[in-house]
Design a protein around this motif. Structure first.
Motif, PDB file in Angstrom:
ATOM      1  N   ARG A 114       1.068   7.306  11.928  1.00  0.00           N
ATOM      2  CA  ARG A 114      -0.139   8.122  11.728  1.00  0.00           C
ATOM      3  C   ARG A 114      -1.378   7.380  12.143  1.00  0.00           C
ATOM      4  O   ARG A 114      -2.089   7.729  12.778  1.00  0.00           O
ATOM      5  CB  ARG A 114      -0.347   8.721  10.224  1.00  0.00           C
ATOM      6  CG  ARG A 114       0.136   9.884  10.091  1.00  0.00           C
ATOM      7  CD  ARG A 114      -0.254  10.778   8.898  1.00  0.00           C
ATOM      8  NE  ARG A 114       0.022   9.960   7.522  1.00  0.00           N
ATOM      9  CZ  ARG A 114       1.065   9.882   6.932  1.00  0.00           C
ATOM     10  NH1 ARG A 114       2.338  10.478   7.377  1.00  0.00           N
ATOM     11  NH2 ARG A 114       1.353   8.936   5.922  1.00  0.00           N
ATOM     12  N   LEU A 115      -1.433   6.152  11.792  1.00  0.00           N
ATOM     13  CA  LEU A 115      -2.599   5.203  12.103  1.00  0.00           C
ATOM     14  C   LEU A 115      -2.483   4.958  13.650  1.00  0.00           C
ATOM     15  O   LEU A 115      -3.498   4.998  14.177  1.00  0.00           O
ATOM     16  CB  LEU A 115      -2.535   3.614  11.241  1.00  0.00           C
ATOM     17  CG  LEU A 115      -3.377   2.768  11.869  1.00  0.00           C
ATOM     18  CD1 LEU A 115      -4.764   2.973  11.807  1.00  0.00           C
ATOM     19  CD2 LEU A 115      -3.032   1.449  11.193  1.00  0.00           C
ATOM     20  N   THR A 162       0.813   3.503   2.124  1.00  0.00           N
ATOM     21  CA  THR A 162       0.993   3.919   3.329  1.00  0.00           C
ATOM     22  C   THR A 162       1.792   2.809   4.121  1.00  0.00           C
ATOM     23  O   THR A 162       1.846   2.939   5.134  1.00  0.00           O
ATOM     24  CB  THR A 162      -0.560   4.161   3.976  1.00  0.00           C
ATOM     25  OG1 THR A 162      -1.171   3.229   3.958  1.00  0.00           O
ATOM     26  CG2 THR A 162      -1.132   5.348   3.500  1.00  0.00           C
ATOM     27  N   ASP A 163       2.632   1.948   3.389  1.00  0.00           N
ATOM     28  CA  ASP A 163       3.241   1.079   3.921  1.00  0.00           C
ATOM     29  C   ASP A 163       4.547   1.506   3.951  1.00  0.00           C
ATOM     30  O   ASP A 163       5.475   1.185   3.456  1.00  0.00           O
ATOM     31  CB  ASP A 163       3.500  -0.267   3.139  1.00  0.00           C
ATOM     32  CG  ASP A 163       2.224  -1.116   3.146  1.00  0.00           C
ATOM     33  OD1 ASP A 163       1.165  -1.028   3.960  1.00  0.00           O
ATOM     34  OD2 ASP A 163       2.131  -2.315   2.424  1.00  0.00           O
ATOM     35  N   ASP A 164       4.830   2.492   4.973  1.00  0.00           N
ATOM     36  CA  ASP A 164       5.861   2.966   5.542  1.00  0.00           C
ATOM     37  C   ASP A 164       5.643   3.391   7.057  1.00  0.00           C
ATOM     38  O   ASP A 164       4.712   3.497   7.639  1.00  0.00           O
ATOM     39  CB  ASP A 164       6.338   4.185   4.455  1.00  0.00           C
ATOM     40  CG  ASP A 164       5.076   5.223   4.500  1.00  0.00           C
ATOM     41  OD1 ASP A 164       4.568   5.531   5.589  1.00  0.00           O
ATOM     42  OD2 ASP A 164       5.229   5.811   3.423  1.00  0.00           O
ATOM     43  N   SER A 202       0.827  -1.053  -0.059  1.00  0.00           N
ATOM     44  CA  SER A 202      -0.014   0.001   0.029  1.00  0.00           C
ATOM     45  C   SER A 202       1.074   1.268  -0.158  1.00  0.00           C
ATOM     46  O   SER A 202       1.867   1.062   0.452  1.00  0.00           O
ATOM     47  CB  SER A 202      -0.895   0.008   1.221  1.00  0.00           C
ATOM     48  OG  SER A 202      -1.524   1.026   1.505  1.00  0.00           O
ATOM     49  N   GLY A 242       3.649   6.352   7.732  1.00  0.00           N
ATOM     50  CA  GLY A 242       1.908   5.831   7.478  1.00  0.00           C
ATOM     51  C   GLY A 242       1.476   5.009   8.797  1.00  0.00           C
ATOM     52  O   GLY A 242       0.115   5.285   9.160  1.00  0.00           O
TER      53      GLY A 242
END
Length: 141
Positions: free
Chosen positions: A39-40, A31-33, A29, A36
């Protein structure tokens, strides 16, 4: 088999979670860092659920609730631990979270090419929604 322990992810585990997803999850994704995932966890510390067997990371699921809908992402189980109840335990924990928050329906994001994932979700009672398609647009670039 030993008991599966389900808990929420911690910020210090982010590198290990990303490495786990690279090994155990289907696809990647945007956001796979580290930023990311951080933030979640910062926004909703209870959303990222982790399964452990004997203290070892066995699986994950993101159980996001926006106040309106319940969304499931990143169900991943270590390949060597599949078909041992890890995925089912994560799904049950996510559904319990949603019920406690007042959620009334959950949807799971599953790649079209991920037959193994589709089987896991179907086995948990989820069905493919034929009338809807996901439309996406990256916001950062």
């Amino acid at each position: 088999m030993t008991d599966i322990a389900i808990r929420t992810a911690r910020p210090d585990e982010i590198p290990a979670l990303l490495a786990f997803w690279a090994r155990a999850a289907e696809g990647a994704s945007i956001t796979d860092d580290e930023a990311g995932v951080a933030r979640l966890i910062e926004r909703d510390p209870q959303a990222l659920l982790v399964a452990e067997l004997d203290g070892v990371l066995a699986g994950t699921v993101i159980a996001g609730f926006d106040g309106w809908r319940c969304h499931l992402y990143r169900l991943a189980v270590a390949p060597e631990l599949r078909r041992r109840g890890v995925g089912g335990a994560l799904i049950a924990a996510a559904e319990a979270r949603f019920a406690a928050l007042g959620g009334r329906r959950a949807d799971a994001m599953v790649l079209e090419r991920n037959a193994l994932g589709q089987g896991a979700w179907a086995g948990a009672g989820y069905r493919r929604e034929e009338d809807w398609r996901r439309w996406v647009r990256p916001l950062a670039g």
